[in-house]
Design a protein around this motif. Structure first.
Motif, mmCIF file in Angstrom:
data_model
loop_
_atom_site.group_PDB
_atom_site.id
_atom_site.type_symbol
_atom_site.label_atom_id
_atom_site.label_comp_id
_atom_site.label_asym_id
_atom_site.label_seq_id
_atom_site.Cartn_x
_atom_site.Cartn_y
_atom_site.Cartn_z
ATOM 1 N N LYS A 226 -39.006 34.669 -73.440
ATOM 2 C CA LYS A 226 -37.736 34.682 -74.164
ATOM 3 C C LYS A 226 -36.610 35.104 -73.234
ATOM 4 C CE LYS A 226 -35.855 36.312 -78.590
ATOM 5 N NZ LYS A 226 -36.116 37.142 -79.797
ATOM 6 N N LEU A 228 -32.369 36.014 -73.584
ATOM 7 C CA LEU A 228 -31.404 36.306 -74.640
ATOM 8 C C LEU A 228 -30.188 37.017 -74.084
ATOM 9 C CD1 LEU A 228 -32.183 37.755 -78.143
ATOM 10 C CD2 LEU A 228 -30.585 38.964 -76.669
ATOM 11 N N CYS A 230 -26.802 39.205 -75.360
ATOM 12 C CA CYS A 230 -26.232 39.944 -76.478
ATOM 13 C C CYS A 230 -24.849 40.437 -76.045
ATOM 14 C CB CYS A 230 -27.129 41.106 -76.882
ATOM 15 S SG CYS A 230 -26.477 42.124 -78.230
ATOM 16 N N ILE A 240 -25.144 36.701 -80.370
ATOM 17 C CA ILE A 240 -26.520 36.576 -79.893
ATOM 18 C C ILE A 240 -26.748 35.133 -79.447
ATOM 19 C CG2 ILE A 240 -28.959 36.853 -80.440
ATOM 20 C CD1 ILE A 240 -27.375 39.457 -80.571
ATOM 21 N N ASN A 241 -27.172 34.985 -78.216
ATOM 22 C CA ASN A 241 -27.425 33.658 -77.665
ATOM 23 C C ASN A 241 -28.835 33.629 -77.087
ATOM 24 O OD1 ASN A 241 -27.431 31.177 -76.451
ATOM 25 N ND2 ASN A 241 -25.784 31.606 -75.005
ATOM 26 N N ILE A 242 -29.744 33.015 -77.814
ATOM 27 C CA ILE A 242 -31.129 32.880 -77.374
ATOM 28 C C ILE A 242 -31.286 31.538 -76.678
ATOM 29 C CG2 ILE A 242 -33.550 32.851 -78.070
ATOM 30 C CD1 ILE A 242 -32.753 34.470 -80.519
ATOM 31 N N THR A 247 -26.581 29.744 -81.083
ATOM 32 C CA THR A 247 -25.845 31.001 -80.953
ATOM 33 C C THR A 247 -25.355 31.451 -82.333
ATOM 34 O OG1 THR A 247 -25.124 30.443 -78.721
ATOM 35 C CG2 THR A 247 -23.839 32.104 -79.892
ATOM 36 N N HIS A 258 -31.892 42.309 -83.060
ATOM 37 C CA HIS A 258 -31.958 40.949 -82.537
ATOM 38 C C HIS A 258 -32.268 40.886 -81.034
ATOM 39 C CE1 HIS A 258 -30.310 39.149 -86.283
ATOM 40 N NE2 HIS A 258 -29.770 40.357 -86.409
#
Length: 273
Positions: A226, A228, A230, A240-242, A247, A258
């Motif tokens: 993962k 990510l 923040c 939050i951008n995973i 987003t 998160h």
């Protein structure tokens, strides 16, 4: 925080036969006299590094403590560790020293009968890591959950938004296997509970823009679990951008829910300040 600049020294460790016996159990540092022996020979009359003298003295230090059950010393000019560093059956020695002003070398030796044999050797460009103490330059720590210490060597360290990149070698059957893509992880931190590697890097904004990573070593390769971002730079919410996902925004006080759970309490505390 890691500390300040290191003076540079060089040494070449020789291989030699020795009679095996049980020595004293040294567990922390060299004696004052042993350390001072090296310190006294660092510079010549013109204030330049005396590599030959340091080489001779560090060889003597290894010779003095090679029969110890455990010996560890991390100084500003050299590093030496002796003992059962990677397994309980065999005895190893790890040394870090400088070949010149910018190139350092790490050796791993194994006691084979009466002789110390070199089983691993690597040279590094030490210029990028020259703001670190030698005890931060390499570590013995398990990163893949097999319970066997691995060898991590730092490539680069930076003070602004502190972080590091490093290479990792897994210790397997008297050899060291390089882990692919490990150097892409920023400040790798292994968690025994989850058996995963976690990464955190500040992206600025008074440390409220945060980048997280979760990784796992499979065989000899790092796999990304993962990635990510923040971003809590705004007063009322966080973005939050995973990676490879949509987003979205969350309330400031809920941001910790998160991010990777490994860092949840860290993020919660920051957002409550």
């Amino acid at each position: 925080m890691r500390v300040a600049s290191i003076l540079i020294a060089s040494v070449i460790v020789f291989l030699f036969a020795c009679k095996t016996r049980t020595g004293p159990d040294f567990s922390a540092h060299a004696t004052d006299s042993s350390a001072n022996m090296i310190i006294d020979t660092i510079g010549d009359d013109e204030g330049e590094m005396n590599y030959a003298a340091v080489k001779s003295d560090l060889d003597s230090l290894f010779n003095e403590y090679k029969d110890s059950l455990r010996f560890d010393v991390d100084e500003m000019w050299y590093s030496l560790h002796i003992g059962h560093l990677f397994d309980k059956k065999n005895k190893h020695a790890v040394m870090h020293f400088y070949l010149n002003d910018s190139i350092s070398k790490i050796l791993v030796l194994k006691l084979c009968g009466r002789q110390w044999d070199t089983i691993f050797s690597v040279e590094r460009d030490s210029a990028k890591a020259n703001y670190m103490r030698l005890d931060d330059y390499y570590t013995f720590s398990d990163f893949n959950g097999d319970g066997i210490p691995d060898l991590k060597i730092v490539n680069d360290y930076w003070d602004i938004h502190p972080g590091e990149n490093a290479d990792l070698w897994l210790f397997r059957k008297d050899s060291f296997i390089s882990v692919k893509n490990f150097s892409e992880i920023v400040t790798a931190d292994y968690d025994k509970k989850t058996r995963l590697i976690y990464s955190y890097q500040s992206a600025g904004c008074a440390d409220m823009a945060m980048v997280f990573g979760v990784y796992k070593i499979v065989d000899d390769t790092v796999q990304i679990k993962k990635l990510l971002n923040c971003d809590c730079c705004e007063a009322d919410s966080c973005i939050i951008n995973i990676y490879n996902q949509k987003t979205y925004r969350v309330p400031y006080e809920k941001a910790y829910l998160h991010v990777p759970s490994y860092y949840a309490s860290f993020v919660k505390a920051k957002c409550e300040m």
